[in-house]
Design a protein around this motif. Structure first.
Motif, short mmCIF file in Angstrom:
data_model
loop_
_atom_site.label_atom_id
_atom_site.label_comp_id
_atom_site.label_asym_id
_atom_site.label_seq_id
_atom_site.Cartn_x
_atom_site.Cartn_y
_atom_site.Cartn_z
N HIS A 190 -25.84 -0.79 65.09
CA HIS A 190 -24.97 0.10 65.86
C HIS A 190 -24.28 -0.63 67.01
O HIS A 190 -23.91 -0.01 68.02
CB HIS A 190 -25.76 1.29 66.42
N HIS B 139 -17.90 4.31 73.34
CA HIS B 139 -18.36 4.80 72.05
C HIS B 139 -19.40 5.91 72.23
O HIS B 139 -19.38 6.92 71.51
CB HIS B 139 -18.96 3.64 71.25
N PHE C 227 -27.39 6.28 67.55
CA PHE C 227 -26.89 5.25 68.47
C PHE C 227 -27.88 5.02 69.61
O PHE C 227 -28.20 3.88 69.95
CB PHE C 227 -25.52 5.68 69.01
N VAL D 188 -21.23 -2.06 68.99
CA VAL D 188 -19.85 -1.60 69.09
C VAL D 188 -19.05 -2.62 69.89
O VAL D 188 -19.51 -3.11 70.93
CB VAL D 188 -19.76 -0.23 69.79
N ARG D 189 -17.88 -2.93 69.39
CA ARG D 189 -17.06 -3.92 70.08
C ARG D 189 -15.59 -3.66 69.78
O ARG D 189 -15.20 -3.53 68.63
CB ARG D 189 -17.43 -5.32 69.60
N ASP E 97 -17.26 -1.17 76.05
CA ASP E 97 -16.94 -0.68 74.71
C ASP E 97 -18.03 0.26 74.20
O ASP E 97 -17.74 1.31 73.60
CB ASP E 97 -16.80 -1.86 73.73
N ALA E 98 -19.29 -0.11 74.41
CA ALA E 98 -20.40 0.72 73.94
C ALA E 98 -20.48 2.03 74.73
O ALA E 98 -20.81 3.08 74.17
CB ALA E 98 -21.71 -0.05 74.04
N ARG F 148 -17.67 -0.24 63.50
CA ARG F 148 -18.56 0.78 64.05
C ARG F 148 -17.84 1.64 65.07
O ARG F 148 -18.11 2.84 65.21
CB ARG F 148 -19.79 0.10 64.65
N GLU F 149 -16.87 1.05 65.78
CA GLU F 149 -16.11 1.81 66.77
C GLU F 149 -15.40 2.99 66.12
O GLU F 149 -15.20 4.03 66.76
CB GLU F 149 -15.11 0.88 67.47
N ALA G 146 -18.87 -4.73 64.29
CA ALA G 146 -18.84 -4.02 65.56
C ALA G 146 -17.50 -3.32 65.77
O ALA G 146 -17.44 -2.22 66.34
CB ALA G 146 -19.12 -4.98 66.71
N ASN G 147 -16.42 -3.93 65.31
CA ASN G 147 -15.10 -3.27 65.35
C ASN G 147 -15.08 -2.03 64.47
O ASN G 147 -14.56 -0.98 64.85
CB ASN G 147 -14.01 -4.23 64.89
#
Length: 283
Positions: A210, A83, A9, A212-213, A79-80, A177-178, A174-175
């Motif tokens: 990578h 994560h 990440f 993230v959202r 969000d990131a 990946r979370e 991105a969802n």
């Protein structure tokens, strides 16, 4: 060595930034895109050797303060940043826990109480665990309404169904990946990612960023073959007695063309699934 989720990440987010993005001068020829490790270390106020160990997986226990500094240095959004703390194992509630695979009868009854709007339950890997009748009608063009990621990338109807397919693809990945921050070794997550990377180059490219959202509030646009264009907002609710499950409810502006189209969609679906309809008897 175990999977280095934290290092991967950090490395991909470092590669996504240029010196001018963070107000730093660029010196010398850069063999690879993005910031250098020493530049991230300077921005985060830490020793470059320590940062290098984090990326390489030789240091796996950074403090929350170190992660906060890295989040600022890498210009991560909320969000990131969340994560980042999860993949480092320092966020509250980051011990892996299985998401319940079944939806409670009470929640199913609640969804069925929304006859004029789609309502469904998903887990962290975006499997559709339960849905009301209007959700079935909305996603009827797909061969199977089982997983939102698989549907977006592997079902050929998706690009016509989602007018903003590129945006939908990015947001969906991105969802997903979370989910790695909660349990990167989840067998269902690994199985899904393996299938998608095998069959979809677009998914693979987006997965490797990578990004993230979390769930957002932007309106979603659909183009349904039975009723035409739909623009819907949505709300997402965590299911308290089943961590990892979310109730999603779509909504059309009252009196809008989309509200009328949803009403028509419900009628079409109900007609097709009457016991005396030819389609019903042919199933």
């Amino acid at each position: 060595m175990a999977d280095n989720h934290l290092g991967e990440f950090l490395r991909t987010r470092r590669a996504a930034l240029r010196p001018e993005d963070v107000g730093m001068p660029s010196h010398g020829v850069r063999r690879v895109a993005g910031l250098r490790r020493e530049e991230v270390a300077v921005l985060a106020g830490m020793n470059v050797d320590y940062y290098t160990r984090l990326e390489q997986g030789r240091e796996r226990h950074p403090s929350p303060q170190v992660l906060d500094a890295l989040g600022r240095a890498l210009r991560l959004d909320p969000d990131a940043r969340a994560h980042l703390h999860r993949v480092a194992g320092v966020a509250p509630g980051t011990r892996p826990s299985a998401t319940a695979a079944t939806v409670s009868p009470a929640l199913r009854q609640l969804m069925d109480g929304y006859p004029n709007t789609p309502a469904f339950v998903i887990n962290r890997t975006m499997d559709i665990l339960a849905a009301n009748a209007l959700t079935d009608a909305l996603y009827a063009p797909f061969a199977a309404a089982d997983n939102l990621v698989r549907m977006a990338f592997l079902d050929p109807v998706a690009r016509g169904f989602y007018p903003d397919w590129d945006w939908t693809a990015q947001a969906t990945v991105a969802n997903l990946r979370e989910a790695t921050g909660f349990d990167a070794d989840d067998p269902r997550l690994r199985e899904l990612v393996a299938t998608l990377t095998e069959h979809s180059p677009e998914f693979t490219r987006l997965w490797n960023t990578h990004s993230v959202r979390g769930k957002t509030r932007e309106p979603k646009r659909f183009l349904h073959p039975d009723v035409g264009p739909l623009t819907l907002t949505f709300q997402a609710f965590d299911v308290r007695d089943a961590p990892g499950q979310q109730l999603i409810i779509y909504h059309a502006e009252p009196g809008s063309p989309s509200a009328q189209a949803l009403g028509l969609l419900g009628s079409v679906h109900a007609t097709r699934h009457r016991p005396d309809s030819p389609r019903h008897h042919g199933r």
